[in-house]
Structure formats: structure tokens, C-alpha cells
Design a protein around this motif. Sequence first.
Motif, PDB file in Angstrom:
ATOM      1  N   ASP A  73     -17.735 -25.251  21.104  1.00  0.00           N
ATOM      2  CA  ASP A  73     -17.950 -25.560  22.521  1.00  0.00           C
ATOM      3  C   ASP A  73     -19.245 -24.893  22.975  1.00  0.00           C
ATOM      4  O   ASP A  73     -19.575 -23.780  22.523  1.00  0.00           O
ATOM      5  CB  ASP A  73     -16.780 -25.045  23.370  1.00  0.00           C
ATOM      6  N   PRO A  74     -20.005 -25.525  23.865  1.00  0.00           N
ATOM      7  CA  PRO A  74     -21.284 -24.947  24.304  1.00  0.00           C
ATOM      8  C   PRO A  74     -21.097 -23.633  25.053  1.00  0.00           C
ATOM      9  O   PRO A  74     -20.070 -23.424  25.722  1.00  0.00           O
ATOM     10  CB  PRO A  74     -21.873 -26.025  25.209  1.00  0.00           C
ATOM     11  N   LEU A  75     -22.073 -22.740  24.938  1.00  0.00           N
ATOM     12  CA  LEU A  75     -22.053 -21.463  25.657  1.00  0.00           C
ATOM     13  C   LEU A  75     -23.177 -21.474  26.698  1.00  0.00           C
ATOM     14  O   LEU A  75     -24.317 -21.112  26.396  1.00  0.00           O
ATOM     15  CB  LEU A  75     -22.246 -20.299  24.679  1.00  0.00           C
ATOM     16  N   PRO A  76     -22.903 -21.891  27.915  1.00  0.00           N
ATOM     17  CA  PRO A  76     -23.948 -21.890  28.946  1.00  0.00           C
ATOM     18  C   PRO A  76     -24.275 -20.468  29.395  1.00  0.00           C
ATOM     19  O   PRO A  76     -23.381 -19.630  29.533  1.00  0.00           O
ATOM     20  CB  PRO A  76     -23.305 -22.695  30.089  1.00  0.00           C
ATOM     21  N   GLY A  77     -25.541 -20.195  29.607  1.00  0.00           N
ATOM     22  CA  GLY A  77     -25.961 -18.867  30.055  1.00  0.00           C
ATOM     23  C   GLY A  77     -26.229 -17.883  28.944  1.00  0.00           C
ATOM     24  O   GLY A  77     -26.513 -16.706  29.203  1.00  0.00           O
ATOM     25  N   ALA A  78     -26.161 -18.320  27.683  1.00  0.00           N
ATOM     26  CA  ALA A  78     -26.507 -17.430  26.568  1.00  0.00           C
ATOM     27  C   ALA A  78     -28.007 -17.119  26.613  1.00  0.00           C
ATOM     28  O   ALA A  78     -28.816 -17.964  26.997  1.00  0.00           O
ATOM     29  CB  ALA A  78     -26.143 -18.075  25.239  1.00  0.00           C
ATOM     30  N   THR A  79     -28.362 -15.903  26.239  1.00  0.00           N
ATOM     31  CA  THR A  79     -29.760 -15.465  26.282  1.00  0.00           C
ATOM     32  C   THR A  79     -30.406 -15.606  24.916  1.00  0.00           C
ATOM     33  O   THR A  79     -29.856 -15.142  23.913  1.00  0.00           O
ATOM     34  CB  THR A  79     -29.858 -14.003  26.749  1.00  0.00           C
ATOM     35  N   VAL A  80     -31.581 -16.244  24.893  1.00  0.00           N
ATOM     36  CA  VAL A  80     -32.345 -16.411  23.652  1.00  0.00           C
ATOM     37  C   VAL A  80     -33.710 -15.780  23.875  1.00  0.00           C
ATOM     38  O   VAL A  80     -34.480 -16.238  24.724  1.00  0.00           O
ATOM     39  CB  VAL A  80     -32.499 -17.897  23.271  1.00  0.00           C
ATOM     40  N   LEU A  81     -34.004 -14.708  23.135  1.00  0.00           N
ATOM     41  CA  LEU A  81     -35.264 -13.989  23.301  1.00  0.00           C
ATOM     42  C   LEU A  81     -36.050 -13.977  21.994  1.00  0.00           C
ATOM     43  O   LEU A  81     -35.471 -13.905  20.901  1.00  0.00           O
ATOM     44  CB  LEU A  81     -35.008 -12.538  23.728  1.00  0.00           C
ATOM     45  N   VAL A  82     -37.393 -14.027  22.122  1.00  0.00           N
ATOM     46  CA  VAL A  82     -38.263 -13.817  20.974  1.00  0.00           C
ATOM     47  C   VAL A  82     -38.308 -12.324  20.717  1.00  0.00           C
ATOM     48  O   VAL A  82     -38.709 -11.549  21.598  1.00  0.00           O
ATOM     49  CB  VAL A  82     -39.677 -14.373  21.231  1.00  0.00           C
TER      50      VAL A  82
END
Length: 337
Positions: A142-151
Motif C-alpha cells: 500500500d502507498p505511504l503518503p508523506g514519506a521523506t526521500v532525501l539525497v
Amino acid sequence: MEIYLSSTGRFTCPKPKILLGLKLTLVLMLSVFMPVSATVYAQRVTLSEDNVPLAKVLKEIRKQTGYDFFYNEALLQRAKRVSVHVQNVTLEEALEKSFAQQPFVYTIELKTVIIKEAKKAGSSSVVPPINVKGRVVDENNDPLPGATVLVKGTNKGASTNAQGTFTIPDVADDAILEISFVGYLNKEVKAAADLGTISLELNASNLEEVVVVGYGTQKKINLTGAVSVVSATELENRPVVNATQSLQGLVPGLNVNIGGNTKPGQSFNLNVRGMGNISGSDNPYVLVDGLEMSLADVNPNDIESISVLKDASASAIYGSRAAYGVILVTTKKGSAD
């Protein structure tokens, strides 16, 4: 030299003696300037050096040719020692022998030899940045809205939308992405134009953590209300003498501010999720081991954990006194080893 002009306005041919004088003058001029030209463009060098620094060889070449050398001193310190034996060779041949197996290249401009660092193989090709996209899901896909993706190592990043997808433009081809979501283990992936679906795993240790609530204790996995927990480990690293000061910046939604003039050890004002009324009586309800008391009266070193109840579930348990949230403090107790 005399030049004769005829009555028709045209030049007449000079006398034979004059022509002979011109030829002799030309021959003498060529004999004078040809050796000078030869010395400029055909410098000869003789070297006999064994295992010496490159700087010494360059100094000897300069002495014999008059050519200057332009280079960075720090660059030349990385040069290998040189063994060169040449006899009456040109400047170019001497330089070629001297720079063999060296990490440098050189060019000759007028009377100056310019030395530069040789480019490594493949270093000239620069990989352009890429646009990264992907989708973050949970263990059930299931999708996880609001997950943080950082370089990694930068502040550049994005958050996933309602479908769990994200896009980050202009990312280095060799970058690493850090993906995080509350209650899940962080994950690192190498950047790519299309990362596809990225699945995060539940942080089981956090879900098994016991939280103190109004009617006892409960595991985080079974909680439905908004509760934040601060452990003794987080508090003991803060050099404060008042427990209200120790909560600053530790609990999301808990505002800690100073009222009036400051003095060492004074109590801070607390409110949950912003101002609740204009009278200033919006402080949370504080219970220490089940007893109502001021948080400022508790020694920070005696605190085992602090639970902050922030939503309507607190009022359901404690009534109107908990309209602005509840802070539950559990103190340390003796235990058998």
C-alpha cells in the motif's frame, strides 16, 4: 646609391657595380641573422642525470636553453625521480625523455614550457544529473503518503504524494537516497532514473514499546490516539535543572516557551498544539505517577519516561481538566538485578 630617372618618368636600370654591391649586402645580412634563428629554433641539450628530482633536470635544461618553466610547486612535488642521459639533442627530445612515466603533460609557448597535470583516463566524460522518480509502499504494497526521500548528505529531497510517488530533479548519478517514514525502518537506495517500487519494513522494536496512557500501559502498535513518548535516555543528555526545559524540541506539537524575564532554573510555559484560549490558562494537565503536580517540581534525573497525550482521547479519560492535553510522568523505581 644613385637612382636615375628618365625623361619619360620611368626608372632606368642601375649600373652593374651597384647591383654587385646589393648582392654582397644581402649575403652579409643572411650570414649574420641565420645563426641567430638557428639558435632559437634548434636548441641542443646534453644531460646525464641518475635518480634525481625532476626539478633539478628542468633547472639544467633552463640553464642550457634559456627557456623558462611555468608550473605549480605542489604539483611538481608528486613527480617521480628521473634518470636521463642524452647528448646534443633538441629541447623537445630532452623534455620527452625527462617527462617519461610522469603524471604531467607540457606545452611550449614562445620561450616558456608550461607544465600541467595529466588528465586521468575517462575523467573528461562528465555524467549529467538525472531526474529520479519512484514509489514508496509498505509491507502490504500500500502507498505511504508523506514519506521523506532525501539525497544523502544534502537538504535536497521530496515527500511522497497520496499515491506514494515522488520525483527529485537534477540528482547526481552516483548519489544515495535515504527514505524514511514514521514507524518504519529507514532505507538507502542508489539513485536511478526510475527506482520503481521501494518497500519499507515496519520497525518492530518501536511497535513493541510500552507507552503509559491514562488507564495503564499499552503497546504502541495498539494505540489509536496521538501520543509522544520521551525516554530517560533522551533527557539525561540535556544539561538542565528544570524538567520543563528538558522537553524543548523533543515532542512534536508541544510548544515550550519562556514567559517574562529569564533566570537560571526557571519553569517554561507549556501548551499542546498552540494557544487554546486568550486567558493563558491552556497548560496541559500534568500527572506524576498518577498524582497531579507541577512538572517543574520533578527532578529531571528521577524521570523514567514522559508520555504526552495530545488529542481528544485525553479528554475522554481525564475530562475537562485535560482539554489542553495531558503530560504523564513516570519516575524511576528500584529493580532487582
